[in-house]
Write an enzyme that holds these catalytic residues in place. Structure first.
Site, PDB file in Angstrom:
ATOM      1  N   GLU A   1      51.276  33.730  68.065  1.00 13.50           N
ATOM      2  CA  GLU A   1      51.668  32.418  68.787  1.00 13.50           C
ATOM      3  C   GLU A   1      50.287  31.692  68.919  1.00 13.50           C
ATOM      4  O   GLU A   1      49.246  32.106  68.481  1.00 13.50           O
ATOM      5  CB  GLU A   1      52.518  32.481  70.064  1.00 13.50           C
ATOM      6  CG  GLU A   1      51.598  33.181  71.152  1.00 13.50           C
ATOM      7  CD  GLU A   1      52.595  33.108  72.545  1.00 13.50           C
ATOM      8  OE1 GLU A   1      53.673  32.813  72.686  1.00 13.50           O
ATOM      9  OE2 GLU A   1      51.619  33.478  73.362  1.00 13.50           O
TER      10      GLU A   1
ATOM     11  N   ASP B   1      45.646  28.192  78.123  1.00 12.91           N
ATOM     12  CA  ASP B   1      45.749  27.451  76.891  1.00 12.91           C
ATOM     13  C   ASP B   1      45.146  26.370  76.823  1.00 12.91           C
ATOM     14  O   ASP B   1      45.403  25.387  76.375  1.00 12.91           O
ATOM     15  CB  ASP B   1      47.348  27.152  76.963  1.00 12.91           C
ATOM     16  CG  ASP B   1      48.220  28.250  77.061  1.00 12.91           C
ATOM     17  OD1 ASP B   1      47.966  29.335  77.024  1.00 12.91           O
ATOM     18  OD2 ASP B   1      49.574  27.912  77.434  1.00 12.91           O
TER      19      ASP B   1
END
Length: 761
Positions: A235, A51
């Protein structure tokens, strides 16, 4: 702010900038530093760095922030938001962790993880948004899973970080309420500037992605949240402005299925930051038959599960996508289960016909790659003052501070410019001012293009000047409350007769102000730099480089297109054509009125059940394409898990690739799924292709990788049979006997109608 008085020195400096005063020629053409690199770029300091979020600090370094996992194989202790830095985005080193026991958020439960950081710089302050997976807010009710978004601030990208003391987005009880441990997934924050207003995107599969406006200090949201992407599909939002659109990048599919992770990135765009966002087919990202144009997906090499991206821009104006991916040959951090090993990768992000594509549509890279433009002869972070090769007028004094390191300050009207740059050029600098106007300049012969931050008028002005006179100009308002005394990144670019000027907080694709102008096409840019209209203008991180040449065409992807009629079936008779065979024949499948009609079976292929029927034929050796036209009424919005139908490339019940229109909770998606044996069990995952319709055209293309003999299967989808969306690739083992065919299963209640089955060579 009040404009400083103009003096004779100001006029003299301005005259020099527009070319009425000759400057001495400087020797040597510019040298652009573009390092080579190999993915993963995090290998030097971490085996996993999921991420990632990236920023270029005011000290001239690029910084990256990752999710809290153990960084190395063999370790079991998570780093608390690990931080790394790089001079060129290619070679990275660790600079520690954002959090420790001393500054960990007080409202985070003891066992909570800190995930998915997003780094921003706003009005002199670094802001780090992150996920807390479990808070103390519901401890009195003994509830868990109440995820929330937090924020910490720091004077430098490396810290020290101070938590704001409370969630920015608090836990959100779900439909069943907090009493049932039911909370929407408040994950994956991403902050964005639109003019003078701050926004925060957040959310995940359970609940969807939302955007809320932030208060000026970034610590709380204001007003009503707006949903911009559907739950159970997206997401990891990341939003940038390109041209006249906002682009919402979002990840889709399972992030963490080991060797069959199909995570990927899709995009939609909107004229407004709050949406609605639609894909290249015009399908909304909030529709049940959910839109999304693939930007980044796996291509058959070592990398799978490429997703959760950020975007960074190099000094030549070229965009780069920063993301994590999984090496399918080494998918776990420790052993054969547990934490997925997701190192950080970078690759070039192109813009073709208004849509982003990674490496022209090629996807994740392996092998040596040409890296970002990170410096060169006419690039300086001013740590030691102005290099002698830069030409100056007026006075510049060296200064030093914690946030930016070394920089220079004007003592009156002044300029600092390079020599020859190229036929097209981009000049950038971090600028701030105690009151005087400042800006950037590019000169080619007698023509000068200037970007002026006009503080008295509150405007960003873009001017084309010849012979000391303005011949054309454009401008746009600076936002109310523009903090001129804090660092802003200003860029001026001229290429092929178009000039553009932007002001951003930190070069993250979310401009405070921007304006464009058609200008005369000139010859080589022979002066590029920054100027001050008076004392007290600070300049840092000054660069002048040739503009990156844009990629204007997608890389070709071969699709065999010569119809093999003998291997195809138009379903025009009363029975299947010769050549078909069954695995677990379903007598409910019939040829009727020019279609194969097959009610969805209450059965499946995934896992160890293996009770679904499979209709197969042999496509032969070599490269081929198989297509079908599928009509299936899966409805919309309601839950019909997991009714589906489509194509299959089949080796056996535990080794196959399946492309189907499938109902996934309230969404309808096209999934390219793959099951394979792994570590004594089975692993299944899927990657998502284009948006489906009631009638959807499905395609699998097949090639054999000559280097390793693997069968590569790429999925494609279409809503009209003409415009195809290219999806990702799964591989089947070398030497496999691959059959192709049709499936219809996942739950009773729908009927698949196949219009035909075609094989192309």
């Amino acid at each position: 702010m009040k404009r400083l008085p103009r003096t004779a020195a100001v006029l003299a400096a301005a005259a020099a900038l527009v070319g009425t005063t000759a400057l001495p020629a400087l020797a040597a053409p510019p040298v652009v530093q573009r390092p080579t690199y190999r993915n993963p770029v995090s290998a030097g300091f971490a085996d996993t760095f999921a991420d990632p979020s990236v920023i270029r600090g005011k000290d001239g370094w690029w910084y990256a922030y990752g999710t809290s996992d153990p960084l190395r194989e063999g370790s079991t202790t998570p780093a608390q938001i690990p931080v790394a830095r790089s001079r060129d985005m290619a070679t990275w080193t660790s600079v520690g962790e954002a959090f420790s026991a001393a500054n960990r958020p007080s409202w985070a439960a003891p066992g909570a993880a800190l995930w998915a950081p997003d780094i921003r710089y706003v009005d002199g302050q670094y802001r780090l948004y992150y996920v807390v997976t479990d808070t103390t807010l519901y401890d009195a009710k003994n509830q868990t899973g109440d995820s929330a978004v937090g924020m910490a601030t720091a004077p430098t990208p490396a810290g020290p970080w101070t938590d704001s003391g409370a969630p920015v987005v608090a836990p959100r009880p779900g439909a069943a309420g907090a009493a049932a441990n039911d909370f929407l997934w408040t994950f994956d924050p991403s902050a964005v500037t639109d003019g003078g207003r701050q926004y925060l995107f957040y959310g995940s599969y359970y609940g969807g992605i939302y955007v809320s406006e932030l208060a000026a200090d970034g610590r709380t949201t204001t007003g009503k949240a707006t949903q911009v992407a559907l739950d159970n599909k997206f997401e990891g939002a990341y939003v940038v402005r390109h041209g006249s659109y906002w682009y919402l990048f979002a990840s889709t599919a399972n992030c963490c299925a080991g060797p069959t992770t199909g995570y990927s990135v899709q995009v939609g765009r909107s004229k407004k930051i709050t949406g609605p966002y639609v894909d290249a087919q015009g399908v909304s990202l909030t529709a049940s038959r959910t839109g999304g144009t693939p930007v980044l997906n796996q291509n058959g090499n070592r990398w799978v599960g490429a997703g959760h991206n950020a975007v960074a821009t190099d000094l030549a104006g070229r965009d780069w996508i920063v993301y994590h991916a999984i090496d399918r040959g080494d998918p776990y951090l420790n052993g054969t289960s547990g934490i997925n090993q997701r190192p950080m990768l970078i690759d070039r992000l192109d813009w073709v016909d208004g849509w982003p594509a990674v490496r022209g549509g090629r996807g994740p890279s392996t092998g040596e790659q040409q890296g970002p433009a990170a410096g060169g002869r006419w690039s300086t972070d001013l740590t030691s003052g102005l290099p002698a090769r830069w030409r100056t007028t007026g006075g510049w004094a060296q200064r030093t501070e914690q946030q930016s390191g070394g920089y220079v300050r004007s003592t009156g009207a002044a300029s600092v410019v390079s020599a020859r740059v190229g036929a097209s050029a981009r000049v950038e600098a971090d600028l701030r001012s105690a009151g005087a106007d400042q800006g950037l300049t590019l000169r080619s012969g007698s023509t000068t293009v200037r970007a002026v931050v006009d503080l008295e008028a509150g405007r960003l002005r873009l001017q084309e000047r010849r012979g000391g006179k303005t011949v054309d100009a454009s401008s746009t308002r600076l936002p109310q409350g523009y903090a001129a005394d804090e660092w802003h990144s200003v860029a001026l670019q001229v290429r092929e007769g178009r000039a553009s000027a932007t002001v951003t907080q930190a070069r993250l694709g979310d401009p405070v102000a921007s304006t464009d102008l058609r200008v005369r096409k000139g010859s080589t840019v022979d002066r590029a730099g920054a100027f001050a209209d008076g004392a007290g203008v600070d300049v840092d991180n000054l660069s002048a480089l040739p503009v990156a040449k844009p990629v204007t065409r997608l890389a070709p992807t071969p699709v065999p297109d010569r119809l093999d009629r003998a291997a195809s079936d138009s379903f025009t008779g009363k029975a299947l054509a010769p050549g078909w065979s069954w695995v677990r024949k379903d007598p409910a499948a019939t040829v009727t009125d020019g279609e194969l009609r097959w009610p969805t079976e209450a059965a499946d292929l995934t896992g160890t059940g293996n009770d679904a029927g499979v209709l197969l034929r042999d496509p032969g050796a070599g490269a081929w394409t198989v297509e079908t036209k599928l009509t299936i009424d899966l409805g919309t919005d309601d839950v019909r898990n997991y009714q589906q139908a489509g194509l299959v490339a089949y080796v056996d019940d535990d080794q196959f690739v399946r492309l189907s229109h499938v109902a996934i909770f309230n969404t309808r998606q096209t999934e390219l799924g793959h099951e394979t044996p792994y570590a004594g069990g089975l692993s299944y995952g899927g990657t998502i292709v284009g948006p489906p319709a009631r009638t959807t055209w499905l395609r699998l293309t097949h090639t054999v990788d000559q280097r390793n003999g693997e069968h590569e299967l790429r999925g494609w989808t279409s809503r009209d049979g003409r415009t195809w969306v290219k999806g990702g690739v799964w591989t089947l083992p070398a030497g496999s006997d691959v059959k192709v065919g049709l499936v219809s299963h996942g739950g009773a209640g729908a009927t698949a109608r196949f219009g035909w089955f075609r094989v192309y060579r």
